[in-house]
Design a protein around this motif. Structure first.
Motif, PDB file in Angstrom:
ATOM      1  N   HIS A  61      -5.583   7.126  -8.394  1.00  0.00           N
ATOM      2  CA  HIS A  61      -4.129   7.108  -8.562  1.00  0.00           C
ATOM      3  C   HIS A  61      -3.640   8.446  -9.059  1.00  0.00           C
ATOM      4  CE1 HIS A  61      -3.518   2.904  -7.670  1.00  0.00           C
ATOM      5  NE2 HIS A  61      -4.650   2.675  -8.329  1.00  0.00           N
ATOM      6  N   VAL A  62      -2.419   8.797  -8.653  1.00  0.00           N
ATOM      7  CA  VAL A  62      -1.835  10.066  -9.076  1.00  0.00           C
ATOM      8  C   VAL A  62      -1.408   9.953 -10.538  1.00  0.00           C
ATOM      9  CG1 VAL A  62       0.098  11.650  -8.681  1.00  0.00           C
ATOM     10  CG2 VAL A  62      -1.052  10.555  -6.740  1.00  0.00           C
ATOM     11  N   VAL A  63      -1.908  10.864 -11.376  1.00  0.00           N
ATOM     12  CA  VAL A  63      -1.584  10.822 -12.803  1.00  0.00           C
ATOM     13  C   VAL A  63      -0.248  11.504 -13.077  1.00  0.00           C
ATOM     14  CG1 VAL A  63      -2.352  11.487 -15.105  1.00  0.00           C
ATOM     15  CG2 VAL A  63      -4.046  10.880 -13.373  1.00  0.00           C
ATOM     16  N   ASP A  64      -0.032  12.649 -12.420  1.00  0.00           N
ATOM     17  CA  ASP A  64       1.222  13.385 -12.617  1.00  0.00           C
ATOM     18  C   ASP A  64       1.761  13.753 -11.237  1.00  0.00           C
ATOM     19  OD1 ASP A  64       3.293  15.075 -13.194  1.00  0.00           O
ATOM     20  OD2 ASP A  64       2.089  16.590 -14.219  1.00  0.00           O
ATOM     21  N   ASP A  65       2.928  13.211 -10.880  1.00  0.00           N
ATOM     22  CA  ASP A  65       3.443  13.421  -9.523  1.00  0.00           C
ATOM     23  C   ASP A  65       4.480  14.545  -9.454  1.00  0.00           C
ATOM     24  OD1 ASP A  65       5.628  12.278 -10.714  1.00  0.00           O
ATOM     25  OD2 ASP A  65       5.808  10.597  -9.318  1.00  0.00           O
ATOM     26  N   SER A  66       4.510  15.420 -10.477  1.00  0.00           N
ATOM     27  CA  SER A  66       5.512  16.500 -10.498  1.00  0.00           C
ATOM     28  C   SER A  66       5.531  17.284  -9.182  1.00  0.00           C
ATOM     29  CB  SER A  66       5.220  17.502 -11.613  1.00  0.00           C
ATOM     30  OG  SER A  66       5.138  16.854 -12.848  1.00  0.00           O
ATOM     31  N   ARG A  67       4.347  17.652  -8.711  1.00  0.00           N
ATOM     32  CA  ARG A  67       4.299  18.487  -7.505  1.00  0.00           C
ATOM     33  C   ARG A  67       4.772  17.724  -6.273  1.00  0.00           C
ATOM     34  NH1 ARG A  67      -1.252  22.050  -8.268  1.00  0.00           N
ATOM     35  NH2 ARG A  67      -0.218  23.734  -9.383  1.00  0.00           N
ATOM     36  N   ILE A  68       4.506  16.430  -6.239  1.00  0.00           N
ATOM     37  CA  ILE A  68       4.945  15.628  -5.091  1.00  0.00           C
ATOM     38  C   ILE A  68       6.469  15.533  -5.090  1.00  0.00           C
ATOM     39  CG2 ILE A  68       4.887  13.311  -4.073  1.00  0.00           C
ATOM     40  CD1 ILE A  68       1.984  13.100  -5.137  1.00  0.00           C
ATOM     41  N   PRO A 106      -3.863   8.849  -1.903  1.00  0.00           N
ATOM     42  CA  PRO A 106      -3.046   8.508  -3.080  1.00  0.00           C
ATOM     43  C   PRO A 106      -1.748   9.329  -3.169  1.00  0.00           C
ATOM     44  CG  PRO A 106      -5.357   8.823  -3.718  1.00  0.00           C
ATOM     45  CD  PRO A 106      -5.242   9.235  -2.288  1.00  0.00           C
ATOM     46  N   ALA A 107      -1.813  10.571  -2.724  1.00  0.00           N
ATOM     47  CA  ALA A 107      -0.602  11.413  -2.741  1.00  0.00           C
ATOM     48  C   ALA A 107       0.408  10.883  -1.740  1.00  0.00           C
ATOM     49  CB  ALA A 107      -0.969  12.860  -2.432  1.00  0.00           C
ATOM     50  N   ALA A 108      -0.098  10.463  -0.554  1.00  0.00           N
ATOM     51  CA  ALA A 108       0.801   9.921   0.471  1.00  0.00           C
ATOM     52  C   ALA A 108       1.455   8.639  -0.030  1.00  0.00           C
ATOM     53  CB  ALA A 108       0.031   9.654   1.756  1.00  0.00           C
ATOM     54  N   GLU A 109       0.655   7.815  -0.734  1.00  0.00           N
ATOM     55  CA  GLU A 109       1.206   6.557  -1.256  1.00  0.00           C
ATOM     56  C   GLU A 109       2.316   6.843  -2.263  1.00  0.00           C
ATOM     57  OE1 GLU A 109      -2.276   4.516  -2.622  1.00  0.00           O
ATOM     58  OE2 GLU A 109      -2.790   3.853  -0.579  1.00  0.00           O
ATOM     59  N   ARG A 110       2.077   7.829  -3.127  1.00  0.00           N
ATOM     60  CA  ARG A 110       3.110   8.151  -4.107  1.00  0.00           C
ATOM     61  C   ARG A 110       4.368   8.693  -3.420  1.00  0.00           C
ATOM     62  NH1 ARG A 110       3.492   8.925  -9.650  1.00  0.00           N
ATOM     63  NH2 ARG A 110       1.909   7.325  -9.671  1.00  0.00           N
ATOM     64  N   SER A 112       5.359   8.005  -0.432  1.00  0.00           N
ATOM     65  CA  SER A 112       6.003   6.844   0.200  1.00  0.00           C
ATOM     66  C   SER A 112       6.915   6.136  -0.796  1.00  0.00           C
ATOM     67  CB  SER A 112       4.969   5.818   0.656  1.00  0.00           C
ATOM     68  OG  SER A 112       4.264   6.281   1.746  1.00  0.00           O
ATOM     69  N   GLN A 113       6.385   5.951  -2.032  1.00  0.00           N
ATOM     70  CA  GLN A 113       7.184   5.259  -3.054  1.00  0.00           C
ATOM     71  C   GLN A 113       8.442   6.048  -3.386  1.00  0.00           C
ATOM     72  OE1 GLN A 113       4.350   5.016  -6.203  1.00  0.00           O
ATOM     73  NE2 GLN A 113       3.208   3.337  -5.268  1.00  0.00           N
ATOM     74  N   VAL A 114       8.306   7.371  -3.470  1.00  0.00           N
ATOM     75  CA  VAL A 114       9.441   8.213  -3.854  1.00  0.00           C
ATOM     76  C   VAL A 114      10.495   8.241  -2.748  1.00  0.00           C
ATOM     77  CG1 VAL A 114      10.153  10.565  -4.488  1.00  0.00           C
ATOM     78  CG2 VAL A 114       8.011   9.642  -5.391  1.00  0.00           C
ATOM     79  N   LEU A 115      10.034   8.396  -1.490  1.00  0.00           N
ATOM     80  CA  LEU A 115      10.975   8.545  -0.370  1.00  0.00           C
ATOM     81  C   LEU A 115      11.422   7.203   0.199  1.00  0.00           C
ATOM     82  CD1 LEU A 115       9.278  11.400   1.707  1.00  0.00           C
ATOM     83  CD2 LEU A 115      11.333  11.584   0.324  1.00  0.00           C
ATOM     84  N   LYS A 116      10.668   6.152  -0.136  1.00  0.00           N
ATOM     85  CA  LYS A 116      10.896   4.817   0.411  1.00  0.00           C
ATOM     86  C   LYS A 116      10.779   4.800   1.937  1.00  0.00           C
ATOM     87  CE  LYS A 116      13.648   3.372  -3.516  1.00  0.00           C
ATOM     88  NZ  LYS A 116      13.820   4.686  -4.193  1.00  0.00           N
ATOM     89  N   ILE A 117       9.880   5.637   2.462  1.00  0.00           N
ATOM     90  CA  ILE A 117       9.513   5.520   3.876  1.00  0.00           C
ATOM     91  C   ILE A 117       8.006   5.607   3.975  1.00  0.00           C
ATOM     92  CG2 ILE A 117      11.666   6.462   4.822  1.00  0.00           C
ATOM     93  CD1 ILE A 117      10.158   9.066   5.356  1.00  0.00           C
ATOM     94  N   ASN A 118       7.492   5.133   5.105  1.00  0.00           N
ATOM     95  CA  ASN A 118       6.049   5.131   5.280  1.00  0.00           C
ATOM     96  C   ASN A 118       5.542   6.555   5.508  1.00  0.00           C
ATOM     97  OD1 ASN A 118       3.452   4.164   5.721  1.00  0.00           O
ATOM     98  ND2 ASN A 118       3.823   4.039   7.951  1.00  0.00           N
TER      99      ASN A 118
END
Ligand code: ADP
Ligand code: MG
Length: 471
Positions: A61-68, A106-110, A112-118
């Protein structure tokens, strides 16, 4: 020496040919001086986007998503403009081999959550399956390629690997500020094959850091902490030439304490760096820069939770203890010194902040820094751990700018050339102009043996029928 590369990849682009625009783009000067996506009409184009999703992971799992999250403005702008976006990133140091723990899912999943698209990922950056997935993409769709560093060609900036990546796009956008100091295939090589632009994050980072170096409101203070001096000598030396005040903390301060004649017991310090620290102190003195070294510190029996600790003067650090945080007098001195300051650059926590008991100085500085930012000072914070500390304390969003660059931010502040920026043409260049590519030329191959020339057609041969006189 930079060399010009061929204008076309040796491979066929997989969908339609990489369309080089005929249109001369309007001149939009950005602070980077580089062509940015503001100049790009992305409609219907396939964009090869280099992002920096080199994020800390734990248990997949992504611990810190700042860069994403920092990459989102560019991704959204491109999608909104009607592009399809093929993203590439590295993660960690797999050294040219597939390492399951360094997959980008895991980065793609995060994202996806941020953008709300697949956001689908590929199993490999290359291969038929990936080419198919790219070919099927429609405007408004995203795809994340698997870790480009699973291929040795990435770090070698192998032209063939770069060409394969370039074949996924009509244009190249580099938004990976954190990797801009690396002359790798997906950062530099690709720019030799496609019209190239920088993204909004790259623009913002360069703008924030250049402003800091070129026109800081004064007084200008740099606060440098963290573990080791070794990775920071060059930036300290560059900063001493720019700032009015240099505040030192963390393990970094320990080496400077030794350089100024103290002993630091069992504290982290680097004996090989003491001479460098002395040189930096001398330079500061010559330039009239105030250097604030800790006058007291928290020393601990061990660098662990729940250990015995006490506050002592840095003139009398006990031989068998570790200094793990700054003491109350040092924290008060930092607060006072920052009162008139108008610009702050902070890199590196002031203590072993991972252990809450030893996060006091870091926490206090975070509080002061956010107060300063709220009252109009410019506060720029760089470094993965420093930003993580600010997030933990819930004040990260109050800073003027959080630099996502890590090592790249430091190199930029040192004034070094960034290969990933150097290859992007200047703003307003005609789109046909391909950038200069930062690549060492390949070794000259052994010339092939000269073949015997074919015999000329004998003069007696029948003449070719003349097509124009055909009935
Ligand atoms: P950043 O990632 O923000 O650039 P660094 O990586 O340079 O920061 O340093 C962060 C590390 O420095 C943290 O893990 C922290 O525990 C360590 N550190 C800070 N102060 C000390 C100290 N006095 N002794 C040992 N380690 C320290
Ligand atoms: Mg760090």
């Amino acid at each position: 020496m930079p060399v010009r590369t061929p204008l076309r990849p040796p491979l066929k682009p997989i969908a339609r040919p990489a369309g080089i625009e005929r249109r001369i783009a309007p001149v939009i000067i950005s602070a980077t001086g580089k062509r940015t996506i503001r100049e790009l009409d992305a409609r219907g184009k396939r964009v090869f986007l280099r992002v920096d999703f080199n994020v800390p992971l734990s248990d997949g799992h992504v611990v810190d998503d700042s860069r994403i999250r920092a990459a989102v403005p560019t991704i959204e702008a491109l999608l909104k403009a009607g592009a399809s976006v093929v993203m590439a990133s590295h993660l960690g140091r797999p050294d040219g081999r597939v390492v399951d723990g360094l997959r980008l899912r895991p980065a793609a999943e995060r994202l996806s959550q941020v953008l709300k698209i697949n956001v689908p990922t590929t199993g490999d950056a290359l291969g038929v399956g990936t080419e198919d997935a790219v070919r099927r993409m429609r405007p408004g769709e995203l795809l994340l390629l698997e870790n480009v560093r699973f291929h040795a060609g990435e770090e070698k900036n192998d032209p063939a690997f770069a060409a394969r990546l370039a074949s996924y796009g009509d244009v190249f956008v580099n938004d990976a500020f954190g990797t801009a100091h690396r002359a790798h295939a997906s950062v530099v090589g690709v720019a030799g094959f496609l019209p190239s632009y920088v993204g909004l994050l790259m623009e913002r980072e360069v703008e924030a850091l250049s402003d800091l170096l070129d026109k800081p409101a004064r007084p200008f203070a740099a606060i440098v902490g963290g573990g080791k001096v070794s990775g920071k000598v060059a930036v300290l030396e560059a900063l001493v030439r720019k700032v009015d005040l240099l505040i030192l903390g963390g393990g970094v301060a320990n080496t400077f304490l030794v350089a100024s004649g103290r002993t630091v017991g069992k504290s982290l310090y680097e004996s090989k760096m003491v001479d460098d620290a002395r040189r930096i102190l001398r330079l500061a003195q010559e330039r009239g820069v105030t250097v604030l070294l800790p006058t007291d510190g928290v020393v601990a029996k061990e660098v662990t939770r729940g250990t015995e600790f006490k506050v002592v003067s840095t003139d009398k650090l006990p031989a068998s203890w570790h200094m793990v945080d700054l003491g109350p007098n040092s924290n008060a001195a930092i607060r006072d010194a920052l009162i008139p300051v108008k610009t702050i650059l902070w890199n590196g926590p002031l203590g072993v902040f991972e252990i809450p008991t030893f996060a006091v100085a870091t926490r206090e500085l975070a509080k002061v820094a956010s107060e300063k930012a709220l009252t109009g000072a410019t506060v720029v914070v760089g470094g993965g751990d420093s930003i993580a500390a600010l997030r933990q304390l819930g004040v990260a969003d109050q800073m003027t700018h959080l630099s996502t660059g890590g090592g790249a931010s430091l190199e930029f502040l040192e004034g070094r050339d960034m290969p990933g920026l150097a290859v992007i043409p200047t703003a307003g260049s005609p789109v046909e102009t391909l950038p200069i590519v930062w690549r060492t030329p390949e070794p000259v191959k052994k010339p092939k043996a000269v073949k015997k020339p074919k015999p000329v057609v004998p003069a007696t041969a029948a003449p070719e029928p003349d097509v124009t006189t055909k009935p």
